[in-house]
Design an enzyme around this catalytic site. Structure first.
Site, PDB file in Angstrom:
ATOM      1  N   HIS A 139      15.800 -48.606 -95.527  1.00  0.00           N
ATOM      2  CA  HIS A 139      14.352 -48.605 -95.326  1.00  0.00           C
ATOM      3  C   HIS A 139      13.989 -47.983 -93.983  1.00  0.00           C
ATOM      4  O   HIS A 139      14.670 -48.180 -92.970  1.00  0.00           O
ATOM      5  CB  HIS A 139      13.801 -50.032 -95.400  1.00  0.00           C
ATOM      6  N   HIS A 140      12.899 -47.198 -93.996  1.00  0.00           N
ATOM      7  CA  HIS A 140      12.481 -46.472 -92.789  1.00  0.00           C
ATOM      8  C   HIS A 140      12.033 -47.420 -91.670  1.00  0.00           C
ATOM      9  O   HIS A 140      11.948 -47.034 -90.508  1.00  0.00           O
ATOM     10  CB  HIS A 140      11.346 -45.507 -93.134  1.00  0.00           C
ATOM     11  N   SER A 141      11.731 -48.666 -91.991  1.00  0.00           N
ATOM     12  CA  SER A 141      11.399 -49.637 -90.941  1.00  0.00           C
ATOM     13  C   SER A 141      12.617 -50.001 -90.111  1.00  0.00           C
ATOM     14  O   SER A 141      12.485 -50.559 -89.015  1.00  0.00           O
ATOM     15  CB  SER A 141      10.814 -50.910 -91.571  1.00  0.00           C
ATOM     16  N   VAL A 143      15.528 -47.615 -89.664  1.00  0.00           N
ATOM     17  CA  VAL A 143      16.048 -46.438 -88.973  1.00  0.00           C
ATOM     18  C   VAL A 143      15.137 -45.243 -89.197  1.00  0.00           C
ATOM     19  O   VAL A 143      14.398 -45.181 -90.184  1.00  0.00           O
ATOM     20  CB  VAL A 143      17.475 -46.059 -89.442  1.00  0.00           C
TER      21      VAL A 143
END
Length: 469
Positions: A139-141, A143
């Site tokens: 998930h972009h939250s 990395v």
């Protein structure tokens, strides 16, 4: 529970069923001499399952209840269910690359489970050419692209005889990094203590100075937008295209790599950066793709480009700002198109170079603000847009890399299409190859894979240009 900064929570807030907010990567490995693809896949699976000392980054998940605390705080699981997070699959015959890309396309549209640590890794065998693939979703939250590439690099080695390969979440990799950083620090003593005290004081003063400098920085950016015709300032509008429509959750992924030597030769001949060459390739390819669908606008497409704020030795996570550049897709002549792209990126870089980190983050927020409202009904259809797509370049090491003697033969980013941003192009330069990963909304962008042929045509077009003077 651990506080969740807004640079992380914004990716959770923006997520919907049709807009999953995870980033991914696809790597291809050639088994070492005497090893079969099946044996390599089994070895990867065994080593990954054995890496039970997990880095905290891969234990955290949004706090519950998800719709309240889940946007403000992280919690950590005590252990990882590896049978869930690690998937080992065999492609159906004939095991062509298109079968692998189809598998990635189908899986990239599925949301990650917020009640578990938000990552998956898929070990994929069955390719007819004997290679083994790894497809990862994080998930972009947790990395950004630079951090994700760092994690991959730490699990690899430049030594083909190294047999210490492990999973990228293994805490042993974190400990190795910490030992290297300690070895680079000055010796203990009063001078080190004094340096620490003055460093903290200096950091506080620097932060205060950056905040005070926000207004002058904003004025400088505004002036550049008015007086520099090549600079694309935040809030300037981009044309409407088929790339900018409401999307569904189904994805199509296309990937291919080119030798970095070809791109560098163009960069030298045209006196431009490697990043500019990538933009010029994308510009030519997008011109052809949109023309194929009778959708090339009279005005130039505008690309948003993430710019990493990471420095050597800093922590993993999200640290990125953004700029916008004109792709000169309205210019037919390849030479004139190259000149226009060089001018646009030069104007953007001049603005960013003059900013402190906090000011650069503020510029990035002003650039990407429309994405925050993209899921509001009617916003995409009836609101002007600031850019048409995201193009990103994440540089990596030049030398060949290995995992337990298996050579990394290709690395392709799998990024995020969004409402109003139906296509994303991300490039990783690693091991002498520039790996292009093109992800798009399946229903809205037909025949997406054709853009790979257009990228090759565009590169050949650039190679045929006379040297710049």
């Amino acid at each position: 529970m651990q506080y969740m900064p807004v640079t992380e929570s914004m990716f959770l807030i923006a997520e919907t069923r049709d807009q999953p907010m995870h980033v991914g990567g696809l790597q291809l490995f050639v088994p070492r001499e005497g090893q079969s693809a099946e044996d390599l896949a089994d070895e990867i699976s065994e080593r990954f399952h054995a890496a039970t000392d997990v880095s905290p980054m891969f234990l955290k998940r949004p706090a519950t209840p998800a719709q309240i605390a889940g946007y403000t705080a992280w919690t950590q699981d005590d252990e990882v269910d590896f049978d869930y997070h690690i998937r080992h699959i065999v492609l159906p015959r004939p095991g062509e690359i298109k079968d692998l890309l189809r598998y990635v396309s189908l899986n990239h549209g599925a949301l990650l489970d917020r009640r578990r640590p938000m990552w998956e890794i898929h070990i994929i065998e069955g390719l007819a050419d004997g290679r083994v693939a790894l497809y990862t979703k994080i998930h972009h939250s947790i990395v950004d692209g630079v951090s994700a590439l760092r994690l991959l690099q730490r699990s690899l080695s430049t030594d083909p005889d190294d047999r210490s390969g492990t999973a990228f979440w293994d805490m042993e990799l974190v400990r190795r990094r910490r030992r290297r950083r300690r070895e680079q620090r000055p010796p203990k003593g009063s001078s080190r203590l004094l340096g620490a005290v003055t460093g903290v004081a200096g950091a506080i003063a620097d932060t205060a100075g950056q905040v005070v400098g926000m207004a002058p920085a904003a004025a400088r950016i505004a002036a550049a937008g008015v007086f520099d015709k090549d600079y694309v300032a935040p809030m300037q509008m981009a044309p409407s295209t088929i790339l900018n429509q409401s999307i569904g959750s189904a994805r199509r992924f296309a990937a291919q790599d080119w030798p970095v030597t070809r791109l560098r030769a163009v960069a030298r001949a045209q006196q431009m950066t490697l990043n500019d060459v990538i933009l010029a390739m994308c510009s030519g390819a997008l011109r052809r793709y949109l023309s194929d669908h009778d959708g090339l606008p009279d005005e130039s497409l505008v690309a948003m480009m993430p710019v990493s704020l990471h420095s050597d030795g800093d922590s993993d996570g999200n640290a990125v700002t953004a700029i916008t550049v004109r792709l000169a897709t309205d210019i037919e002549s390849p030479a004139d198109r190259v000149a226009a792209i060089k001018a646009s990126t030069h104007g953007a870089k001049n603005v960013v170079r003059g900013l402190k980190p906090l000011q650069a983050l503020a510029l990035g927020a002003a650039t990407i603000w429309p994405l925050a409202f993209a899921t509001v009904p009617g916003f995409v259809e009836y609101t002007p847009r600031a850019f048409n797509l995201i193009i990103s370049n994440v540089p990596g090491p030049e030398e060949p890399l290995y995992w337990n003697g298996a050579r990394l033969d290709g690395s392709y980013p799998v990024s995020i299409p969004m409402e109003g941003q139906a296509m994303n192009i991300t490039v990783t330069t690693i091991g002498g190859k520039a790996g292009f990963g093109v992800i798009g909304a399946r229903a809205q962008l037909p025949s997406l894979q054709r853009i790979l042929a257009h990228l090759e045509t565009s590169l050949a077009e650039l190679e045929a240009l006379p040297p710049a003077r």
